[in-house]
Design a protein around this motif. Sequence first.
Motif, PDB file in Angstrom:
ATOM      1  N   ALA A 117       0.874  -1.203  -0.124  1.00  0.00           N
ATOM      2  CA  ALA A 117       0.106   0.099  -0.010  1.00  0.00           C
ATOM      3  C   ALA A 117       0.800   1.143  -0.020  1.00  0.00           C
ATOM      4  CB  ALA A 117      -0.928  -0.111   1.164  1.00  0.00           C
ATOM      5  N   ALA A 118       1.943   1.142   0.685  1.00  0.00           N
ATOM      6  CA  ALA A 118       2.984   2.589   0.594  1.00  0.00           C
ATOM      7  C   ALA A 118       3.496   2.698  -0.832  1.00  0.00           C
ATOM      8  CB  ALA A 118       3.975   2.134   1.890  1.00  0.00           C
ATOM      9  N   LEU A 119       4.111   1.567  -1.319  1.00  0.00           N
ATOM     10  CA  LEU A 119       4.586   1.678  -2.609  1.00  0.00           C
ATOM     11  C   LEU A 119       3.754   2.087  -3.535  1.00  0.00           C
ATOM     12  CD1 LEU A 119       6.531  -1.740  -2.640  1.00  0.00           C
ATOM     13  CD2 LEU A 119       7.691   0.541  -2.478  1.00  0.00           C
ATOM     14  N   ASP A 120       2.249   1.597  -3.414  1.00  0.00           N
ATOM     15  CA  ASP A 120       1.257   1.946  -4.396  1.00  0.00           C
ATOM     16  C   ASP A 120       0.776   3.444  -4.321  1.00  0.00           C
ATOM     17  OD1 ASP A 120      -0.506   0.782  -6.028  1.00  0.00           O
ATOM     18  OD2 ASP A 120      -2.168   1.415  -4.880  1.00  0.00           O
ATOM     19  N   GLY A 121       1.176   3.948  -3.014  1.00  0.00           N
ATOM     20  CA  GLY A 121       0.383   5.438  -2.775  1.00  0.00           C
ATOM     21  C   GLY A 121       1.586   6.420  -2.793  1.00  0.00           C
ATOM     22  N   ILE A 122       2.776   6.189  -2.852  1.00  0.00           N
ATOM     23  CA  ILE A 122       3.844   6.983  -2.830  1.00  0.00           C
ATOM     24  C   ILE A 122       4.500   7.153  -4.064  1.00  0.00           C
ATOM     25  CG2 ILE A 122       5.910   7.993  -1.718  1.00  0.00           C
ATOM     26  CD1 ILE A 122       4.982   6.498   0.888  1.00  0.00           C
ATOM     27  N   ALA A 123       4.614   8.289  -4.807  1.00  0.00           N
ATOM     28  CA  ALA A 123       5.479   8.583  -5.898  1.00  0.00           C
ATOM     29  C   ALA A 123       6.827   9.372  -5.758  1.00  0.00           C
ATOM     30  CB  ALA A 123       4.639   8.967  -7.144  1.00  0.00           C
ATOM     31  N   PHE A 124       7.919   8.808  -6.052  1.00  0.00           N
ATOM     32  CA  PHE A 124       9.175   9.297  -5.567  1.00  0.00           C
ATOM     33  C   PHE A 124       9.763   9.647  -6.763  1.00  0.00           C
ATOM     34  CE2 PHE A 124      13.599   8.409  -4.126  1.00  0.00           C
ATOM     35  CZ  PHE A 124      13.888   9.985  -3.448  1.00  0.00           C
ATOM     36  N   VAL A 125      10.496  11.063  -6.530  1.00  0.00           N
ATOM     37  CA  VAL A 125      11.193  11.456  -7.763  1.00  0.00           C
ATOM     38  C   VAL A 125      12.508  11.803  -7.285  1.00  0.00           C
ATOM     39  CG1 VAL A 125      11.870  13.429  -9.511  1.00  0.00           C
ATOM     40  CG2 VAL A 125       9.374  12.701  -9.038  1.00  0.00           C
ATOM     41  N   ALA A 126      13.478  11.113  -7.464  1.00  0.00           N
ATOM     42  CA  ALA A 126      14.868  11.324  -6.721  1.00  0.00           C
ATOM     43  C   ALA A 126      15.634  12.468  -7.332  1.00  0.00           C
ATOM     44  CB  ALA A 126      15.801   9.902  -6.747  1.00  0.00           C
ATOM     45  N   GLN A 127      16.806  12.725  -6.553  1.00  0.00           N
ATOM     46  CA  GLN A 127      17.594  13.778  -6.882  1.00  0.00           C
ATOM     47  C   GLN A 127      18.139  13.513  -8.363  1.00  0.00           C
ATOM     48  OE1 GLN A 127      20.323  14.420  -3.675  1.00  0.00           O
ATOM     49  NE2 GLN A 127      21.010  16.255  -4.388  1.00  0.00           N
ATOM     50  N   ASP A 128      18.429  14.583  -9.056  1.00  0.00           N
ATOM     51  CA  ASP A 128      18.929  14.513 -10.531  1.00  0.00           C
ATOM     52  C   ASP A 128      17.797  13.655 -11.344  1.00  0.00           C
ATOM     53  OD1 ASP A 128      20.984  15.632  -9.323  1.00  0.00           O
ATOM     54  OD2 ASP A 128      22.006  13.899  -9.128  1.00  0.00           O
ATOM     55  N   THR A 129      16.534  13.393 -10.953  1.00  0.00           N
ATOM     56  CA  THR A 129      15.680  12.660 -11.603  1.00  0.00           C
ATOM     57  C   THR A 129      16.313  11.423 -12.467  1.00  0.00           C
ATOM     58  OG1 THR A 129      15.846  14.397 -13.539  1.00  0.00           O
ATOM     59  CG2 THR A 129      14.108  14.650 -11.867  1.00  0.00           C
ATOM     60  N   PRO A 130      16.422  10.383 -11.879  1.00  0.00           N
ATOM     61  CA  PRO A 130      17.257   9.288 -12.710  1.00  0.00           C
ATOM     62  C   PRO A 130      16.144   8.611 -13.751  1.00  0.00           C
ATOM     63  CG  PRO A 130      16.829   8.581 -10.454  1.00  0.00           C
ATOM     64  CD  PRO A 130      16.415  10.068 -10.386  1.00  0.00           C
ATOM     65  N   LEU A 131      16.473   8.393 -14.842  1.00  0.00           N
ATOM     66  CA  LEU A 131      15.679   7.813 -15.917  1.00  0.00           C
ATOM     67  C   LEU A 131      16.391   6.810 -16.650  1.00  0.00           C
ATOM     68  CD1 LEU A 131      14.034  11.027 -17.417  1.00  0.00           C
ATOM     69  CD2 LEU A 131      12.811   9.589 -15.857  1.00  0.00           C
ATOM     70  N   TYR A 132      15.793   6.078 -17.461  1.00  0.00           N
ATOM     71  CA  TYR A 132      16.751   5.106 -18.293  1.00  0.00           C
ATOM     72  C   TYR A 132      16.853   5.901 -19.481  1.00  0.00           C
ATOM     73  CZ  TYR A 132      15.230   1.439 -14.784  1.00  0.00           C
ATOM     74  OH  TYR A 132      15.058   0.964 -14.023  1.00  0.00           O
ATOM     75  N   LYS A 133      18.346   6.511 -19.485  1.00  0.00           N
ATOM     76  CA  LYS A 133      18.666   7.678 -20.518  1.00  0.00           C
ATOM     77  C   LYS A 133      18.561   7.007 -22.056  1.00  0.00           C
ATOM     78  CE  LYS A 133      20.560  10.891 -17.430  1.00  0.00           C
ATOM     79  NZ  LYS A 133      19.231  10.908 -16.595  1.00  0.00           N
ATOM     80  N   ASN A 134      18.871   5.814 -22.280  1.00  0.00           N
ATOM     81  CA  ASN A 134      18.905   5.017 -23.377  1.00  0.00           C
ATOM     82  C   ASN A 134      17.502   4.672 -24.037  1.00  0.00           C
ATOM     83  OD1 ASN A 134      18.875   3.095 -21.599  1.00  0.00           O
ATOM     84  ND2 ASN A 134      20.113   1.542 -22.928  1.00  0.00           N
ATOM     85  N   LEU A 135      16.277   4.915 -23.421  1.00  0.00           N
ATOM     86  CA  LEU A 135      15.070   4.598 -23.639  1.00  0.00           C
ATOM     87  C   LEU A 135      14.268   5.784 -24.105  1.00  0.00           C
ATOM     88  CD1 LEU A 135      13.875   2.036 -20.893  1.00  0.00           C
ATOM     89  CD2 LEU A 135      14.840   1.586 -23.311  1.00  0.00           C
ATOM     90  N   PRO A 136      13.492   5.573 -25.141  1.00  0.00           N
ATOM     91  CA  PRO A 136      12.665   6.507 -25.523  1.00  0.00           C
ATOM     92  C   PRO A 136      11.726   6.701 -24.518  1.00  0.00           C
ATOM     93  CG  PRO A 136      12.621   4.638 -27.170  1.00  0.00           C
ATOM     94  CD  PRO A 136      13.408   4.224 -25.830  1.00  0.00           C
ATOM     95  N   VAL A 137      11.109   8.178 -24.738  1.00  0.00           N
ATOM     96  CA  VAL A 137      10.101   8.532 -23.517  1.00  0.00           C
ATOM     97  C   VAL A 137       9.119   7.559 -23.516  1.00  0.00           C
ATOM     98  CG1 VAL A 137       8.588  10.451 -23.140  1.00  0.00           C
ATOM     99  CG2 VAL A 137      10.786  10.891 -23.687  1.00  0.00           C
ATOM    100  N   ALA A 138       8.382   7.171 -24.667  1.00  0.00           N
ATOM    101  CA  ALA A 138       7.368   6.401 -24.535  1.00  0.00           C
ATOM    102  C   ALA A 138       7.524   5.058 -23.998  1.00  0.00           C
ATOM    103  CB  ALA A 138       7.002   6.139 -25.840  1.00  0.00           C
ATOM    104  N   ASP A 139       8.994   4.387 -23.933  1.00  0.00           N
ATOM    105  CA  ASP A 139       9.246   3.402 -23.064  1.00  0.00           C
ATOM    106  C   ASP A 139       9.066   3.628 -21.704  1.00  0.00           C
ATOM    107  OD1 ASP A 139       9.466   1.950 -25.565  1.00  0.00           O
ATOM    108  OD2 ASP A 139      11.446   1.365 -25.312  1.00  0.00           O
ATOM    109  N   MET A 140       9.597   4.637 -21.198  1.00  0.00           N
ATOM    110  CA  MET A 140       9.605   4.947 -19.769  1.00  0.00           C
ATOM    111  C   MET A 140       8.249   5.051 -19.474  1.00  0.00           C
ATOM    112  SD  MET A 140      12.564   5.520 -18.564  1.00  0.00           S
ATOM    113  CE  MET A 140      11.687   5.735 -16.864  1.00  0.00           C
ATOM    114  N   LEU A 141       7.273   5.522 -20.054  1.00  0.00           N
ATOM    115  CA  LEU A 141       5.793   5.606 -19.962  1.00  0.00           C
ATOM    116  C   LEU A 141       5.446   4.056 -19.677  1.00  0.00           C
ATOM    117  CD1 LEU A 141       5.519   8.556 -20.318  1.00  0.00           C
ATOM    118  CD2 LEU A 141       3.573   8.170 -21.817  1.00  0.00           C
ATOM    119  N   SER A 142       5.566   3.413 -20.789  1.00  0.00           N
ATOM    120  CA  SER A 142       5.108   1.964 -20.692  1.00  0.00           C
ATOM    121  C   SER A 142       5.520   1.151 -19.637  1.00  0.00           C
ATOM    122  CB  SER A 142       5.193   1.276 -21.907  1.00  0.00           C
ATOM    123  OG  SER A 142       6.490   0.671 -21.943  1.00  0.00           O
ATOM    124  N   ILE A 143       6.945   1.391 -19.324  1.00  0.00           N
ATOM    125  CA  ILE A 143       7.393   0.641 -18.017  1.00  0.00           C
ATOM    126  C   ILE A 143       6.852   1.239 -16.975  1.00  0.00           C
ATOM    127  CG2 ILE A 143       9.475   0.655 -16.875  1.00  0.00           C
ATOM    128  CD1 ILE A 143      11.270   0.494 -19.240  1.00  0.00           C
TER     129      ILE A 143
END
Lengths: 350, 243
Positions: free
Chosen positions: B72-98
């Motif tokens: 429930a905690a994982l479900d209810g909390i969204a976290f944006v870490a420092q320097d906003t880590p993203l999978y840099k080699n993936l397209p934006v659409a893939d980040m959405l689908s992941i």
Amino acid sequence: MTARTVPARPDQDDARLRPVPWRRMAGVTWRQHRIALAGVAVLLGALAVYLWIAGTSLHHAYDAAVACHPASSAACQGLDNTVSGMDNFLSNGYLLQVLPVLIGAFVGAPVLARELETGTFRYAWTQGFGRPRWAVAKLVLLAVVVTAAAGAFGALLTWYYQPFLSDNQFLGLPKTTPFSSGMFDLRGVGFPAWTMAAFAIGVLAGMLIRRVVPAIATTLVVYVGLAFAAAGFLREHYLAPLVTSGLYSNVPSNAWIVSTWWTRDGRVAFGGYPPASVLNQFCPPTSAGKGGGPSEGWGPCLVQHGFTQWTSYQPTSRFWPFQWIEGGWLLALSVLLIAATIWLVHRRAA
Amino acid sequence: MNVVEASALGKRYGRTWALRECTLAIPAGRVAALVGPNGAGKTTLLNLAVGLSAPSAGTVTVLGGRRVGSPAALDGIAFVAQDTPLYKNLPVADMLSITRSLNRRFDQPYARARLDELGIPPRRKAGKLSGGQQAQLALTLALARRPRLLVLDEPVAMLDPVARHDFMATVLAAASSDGVSVLLSSHVLAELERVASYLVLLARGQVRLAGEVGDLLSTHGHASLEELAMACLRETQTSEVTR
């Protein structure tokens, strides 16, 4: 003043909250690792095509040579030469032995090391799927895919190497025991088992080292050490070797000779080749003729002086038991390493 | 309901306590600012709240008494870490689908519309976006999960002024229109003046001040958040120098 705090109770909807389905990780894993998996597919696919073409002509030539009668005729000698001429760079198997560790290092090591190196674990581990489940799903899925691909490739290798392991040594193919380190690792369950072990070493190295390139290097070193230990020390002890006496006469061809030693008067005289002092005492080169191998030179001479040669060996009939033993402990090791990795992911403090 | 509740919470790395004796209760429905100089323990506190690290002492619960890291905690909390880590080699659409695959809820139409508004092309790789766009993408992914609590670690530290303004506007819109509770850390006080309704001031691993911004200002007689925080931090430093 009455201080009222919300009691710390597990919410009712906690129990009813269904976890995100496992199958969703299939798509996630594919999107994240498709380049590595495509690399494996291209590498194994290209080699498979080559093996298929080379193997088909090898098998044709081999069948023709075996079917040829009489064997001593010039035509049959020509066919034999054709087969032995096909002894190409794949034949001893050493080159293909690097495949499992390449797959393990380049697919396995980056799985966690890249997340930790780039900081994306802070994204992945705070999603609704949950950290331990994420690790279980991803590692098990990749391990199964990589092992299955290696299993399919291993079946092709098993087929390719058949002529080299036959008893028709007259064909001039290199005399090979199926236990030789090139052949044993590549055939049967050996190839997928070593690939899975390399993957497991890679993921654990990635988790511990947290950086991609050092994790890949460590995987290579650890794997090579394990492979040498298995071939050099472990494999011969899977089952107690058979022992026979006499000048190789009772040892079947293609068997794996583990060790030889000589006895005299019920005591061990020396192991392997006779030391110079023994030869000079009993069979000096002048009286022992040409010297050379034990069958023609000092061997019969030593037997005349009351020495007996003993040989311990693993017969070829033990090939499959040995394959399953090796596959079994590699599977156990892989499961252990992956479980340790998952535990570390679960426990790791950011 | 308190979105984060800590009791004598502590975190030690080796011999140094990054956070000690931290007791606080952040009520729901606020934009709570976690303020303090670098190394004060802000990231440590946030990592404990989102379950990235485990406490060395004390306890912390989230979303009304739920265990950190529970479904429930994982479900209810969204976290944006420092320097906003993203999978840099993936397209934006893939980040959405992941992100969609990894969560029970994901508001795909919202995410699409938001990226359209921001002019972020779905085929572009995440690593090729500007810093401001990467931050906005990470925020969009977090908000599309429809969380009850949004946790942001130094979200605007790396952004230029325009990007900062746009980012905070998105956060504020989510807080006011969707009722998302927000907990964000920053060492840039000026950003927080307009947005924060609750303040937690950390210094050297300890909570120096916590409460509703309005109450704190009237109690301590300061005109602005910045003034209040500066005064409190100076006091802390002086007391530690004289000690």
